[in-house]
Enzyme design. Structure first.
Site, PDB file in Angstrom:
ATOM      1  N   SER A 150       0.851  -1.193   0.000  1.00 25.01           N
ATOM      2  CA  SER A 150       0.000   0.000   0.000  1.00 25.01           C
ATOM      3  C   SER A 150       0.886   1.241   0.000  1.00 25.01           C
ATOM      4  O   SER A 150       2.031   1.191   0.464  1.00 25.01           O
ATOM      5  CB  SER A 150      -0.866   0.009   1.263  1.00 25.01           C
ATOM      6  N   TYR A 163      -1.229  -0.871  10.489  1.00 25.28           N
ATOM      7  CA  TYR A 163      -1.409  -1.143   9.064  1.00 25.28           C
ATOM      8  C   TYR A 163      -0.224  -0.611   8.253  1.00 25.28           C
ATOM      9  O   TYR A 163       0.373  -1.340   7.451  1.00 25.28           O
ATOM     10  CB  TYR A 163      -2.714  -0.514   8.574  1.00 25.28           C
TER      11      TYR A 163
HETATM   12  P1  NAP Z   1     -11.307  -6.129   0.401  1.00 28.98           P
HETATM   13  O1  NAP Z   1     -12.261  -5.804  -0.700  1.00 28.98           O
HETATM   14  O2  NAP Z   1     -11.747  -5.926   1.813  1.00 28.98           O
HETATM   15  O3  NAP Z   1     -10.787  -7.621   0.209  1.00 28.98           O
HETATM   16  C1  NAP Z   1      -9.984  -8.248   1.166  1.00 28.98           C
HETATM   17  C2  NAP Z   1      -9.851  -9.725   0.837  1.00 28.98           C
HETATM   18  O4  NAP Z   1      -9.058 -10.363   1.851  1.00 28.98           O
HETATM   19  C3  NAP Z   1     -11.187 -10.434   0.820  1.00 28.98           C
HETATM   20  O5  NAP Z   1     -11.199 -11.379  -0.229  1.00 28.98           O
HETATM   21  C4  NAP Z   1     -11.226 -11.155   2.160  1.00 28.98           C
HETATM   22  O6  NAP Z   1     -12.043 -12.307   2.027  1.00 28.98           O
HETATM   23  C5  NAP Z   1      -9.755 -11.511   2.346  1.00 28.98           C
HETATM   24  N1  NAP Z   1      -9.422 -11.761   3.733  1.00 28.98           N
HETATM   25  C6  NAP Z   1      -9.634 -10.940   4.793  1.00 28.98           C
HETATM   26  N2  NAP Z   1      -9.265 -11.545   5.929  1.00 28.98           N
HETATM   27  C7  NAP Z   1      -8.785 -12.774   5.583  1.00 28.98           C
HETATM   28  C8  NAP Z   1      -8.267 -13.870   6.321  1.00 28.98           C
HETATM   29  N3  NAP Z   1      -8.163 -13.821   7.656  1.00 28.98           N
HETATM   30  N4  NAP Z   1      -7.885 -14.981   5.656  1.00 28.98           N
HETATM   31  C9  NAP Z   1      -8.016 -15.048   4.303  1.00 28.98           C
HETATM   32  N5  NAP Z   1      -8.503 -14.039   3.551  1.00 28.98           N
HETATM   33  C10 NAP Z   1      -8.882 -12.915   4.191  1.00 28.98           C
HETATM   34  O7  NAP Z   1      -9.985  -5.235   0.271  1.00 28.98           O
HETATM   35  P2  NAP Z   1      -8.998  -4.930  -0.942  1.00 28.98           P
HETATM   36  O8  NAP Z   1      -8.944  -3.477  -1.087  1.00 28.98           O
HETATM   37  O9  NAP Z   1      -9.307  -5.755  -2.121  1.00 28.98           O
HETATM   38  O10 NAP Z   1      -7.649  -5.400  -0.261  1.00 28.98           O
HETATM   39  C11 NAP Z   1      -6.706  -6.232  -0.898  1.00 28.98           C
HETATM   40  C12 NAP Z   1      -5.320  -5.775  -0.534  1.00 28.98           C
HETATM   41  O11 NAP Z   1      -5.115  -4.456  -1.044  1.00 28.98           O
HETATM   42  C13 NAP Z   1      -5.034  -5.701   0.965  1.00 28.98           C
HETATM   43  O12 NAP Z   1      -3.765  -6.257   1.233  1.00 28.98           O
HETATM   44  C14 NAP Z   1      -5.032  -4.210   1.258  1.00 28.98           C
HETATM   45  O13 NAP Z   1      -4.203  -3.887   2.343  1.00 28.98           O
HETATM   46  C15 NAP Z   1      -4.497  -3.658  -0.052  1.00 28.98           C
HETATM   47  N6  NAP Z   1      -4.798  -2.244  -0.299  1.00 28.98           N
HETATM   48  C16 NAP Z   1      -6.090  -1.816  -0.456  1.00 28.98           C
HETATM   49  C17 NAP Z   1      -6.345  -0.469  -0.676  1.00 28.98           C
HETATM   50  C18 NAP Z   1      -7.740   0.071  -0.862  1.00 28.98           C
HETATM   51  O14 NAP Z   1      -7.934   1.299  -0.781  1.00 28.98           O
HETATM   52  N7  NAP Z   1      -8.732  -0.775  -1.147  1.00 28.98           N
HETATM   53  C19 NAP Z   1      -5.279   0.437  -0.735  1.00 28.98           C
HETATM   54  C20 NAP Z   1      -3.988  -0.035  -0.576  1.00 28.98           C
HETATM   55  C21 NAP Z   1      -3.765  -1.376  -0.371  1.00 28.98           C
HETATM   56  P3  NAP Z   1     -12.869 -13.038   3.202  1.00 28.98           P
HETATM   57  O15 NAP Z   1     -13.540 -11.986   4.014  1.00 28.98           O
HETATM   58  O16 NAP Z   1     -13.777 -13.926   2.424  1.00 28.98           O
HETATM   59  O17 NAP Z   1     -11.846 -13.824   3.948  1.00 28.98           O
END
Ligand code: NAP
Length: 271
Positions: A150, A163
């Site tokens: 991130s 985080y």
């Molecule tokens: P998201 O829509 O909340 O998706 C998160 C995913 O992680 C879901 O598939 C969730 O599925 C899974 N997950 C959560 N807890 C878990 C666990 N204990 N074991 C296995 N799977 C788990 O968020 P996203 O934005 O796509 O995030 C993906 C990555 O991008 C993360 O690493 C986040 O830090 C990074 N990121 C996001 C943003 C943003 O603004 N969205 C910005 C920078 C970086 P389940 O609930 O089904 O387990």
């Protein structure tokens, strides 16, 4: 058909990609996009139903294999199951270490159990899965790992301290691996998105309504930038011009300035 995969397409059996956090957001988009690029996929997350629905869509619409591997990656036994599957997968061409979540608020008030789970998922699971994948990839002389980090990893993040620290770990870890892996044919990338429209903010319980539209990216554009970056051998991939500009400024300003700015922004948006 254009080859859009991250590394030269190997001859022989079909390539496979394993994506963690594939039930939603960036991970689900990675899985769909990789299937479109002729990868068979293994989908990991906790929500079996969502994974099954995505796997069915991939099989029906793309004609690729899609395996569902439900696991809570913060639970050591379940993480071990995924590690074992990765270590035994001679076709694994790409590991996308994407599952992650964030916690927001004054650190002294946050639930310590949830802070620990955040480190388990964002750091421990990512390290263990990378460690499981590398020997197979090294033996073959090709393969790639995308560690989803991130922009939060580029400076200390007041009110988002754990985080930001997990993502700083991911950046440092990935850059170090990149140097270790030089000349092996195996690539690694830390993907550093800024605000991306997924379930992430809602799960973290933060109100982002005050954020301007231009601050956001769609997950499809983030995934596109990552795969394009992999092809070019980009180690730290920051998708989007506005995020690139922010990362560049952060890199040259003194630490004392960037952490104060980050604290002021967090307060401004009520985090
Ligand atoms: P998201 O829509 O909340 O998706 C998160 C995913 O992680 C879901 O598939 C969730 O599925 C899974 N997950 C959560 N807890 C878990 C666990 N204990 N074991 C296995 N799977 C788990 O968020 P996203 O934005 O796509 O995030 C993906 C990555 O991008 C993360 O690493 C986040 O830090 C990074 N990121 C996001 C943003 C943003 O603004 N969205 C910005 C920078 C970086 P389940 O609930 O089904 O387990």
């Amino acid at each position: 058909m254009a080859t859009t995969g991250p590394s030269a397409e190997p001859r022989g059996p079909r390539r496979r990609a394993l994506v963690t956090g594939a039930s939603a957001g960036i991970g689900a988009v990675f899985a769909e996009r990789l299937a479109r690029d002729q990868y068979d996929v293994v989908l990991v997350a906790r929500s079996r139903d969502r994974l099954e629905a995505l796997a069915k869509r991939i099989r029906d619409e793309r004609g690729m294999e899609a395996e569902v591997l439900p696991a809570d990656l913060t639970v050591p036994e379940e993480l071990a199951r995924v590690e074992k599957s990765i270590a035994a997968d001679s076709r694994l061409e790409l590991l996308v270490n994407n599952a992650g979540f964030g916690t927001y608020g004054p650190f002294a008030e946050l639930d310590p159990e949830r802070e620990e789970l955040e480190i388990r998922l964002n750091v421990i699971a990512l390290v263990r899965l990378a460690r499981a994948a590398l020997p197979v990839m090294l033996a073959r002389g090709h393969g790639s790992i995308v560690n989803v980090s991130s922009l939060a990893g580029w400076q200390p993040c007041p009110h988002n301290a754990t985080y930001g620290a997990t993502k700083a770990f991911v950046n440092s870890f990935t850059e170090a691996l990149h140097e270790e892996l030089r000349g092996t044919g195996v690539k690694v990338q830390a993907l550093c998105p800024g605000f991306t429209r997924t379930e992430f903010q809602e799960r973290a319980g933060i109100d982002t309504s005050a954020l301007p539209d231009f601050a956001w990216m769609e997950p499809e554009a983030v995934v596109e930038a990552s795969l394009e970056g992999l092809r070019r051998g980009e180690v730290l991939c920051v998708p989007g011009a506005h995020n690139k500009a922010l990362a560049a400024v952060t890199s040259v300003l003194p630490r004392a300035v960037t952490r104060r700015m980050a604290g002021a922004i967090a307060r401004r948006f009520g985090m």
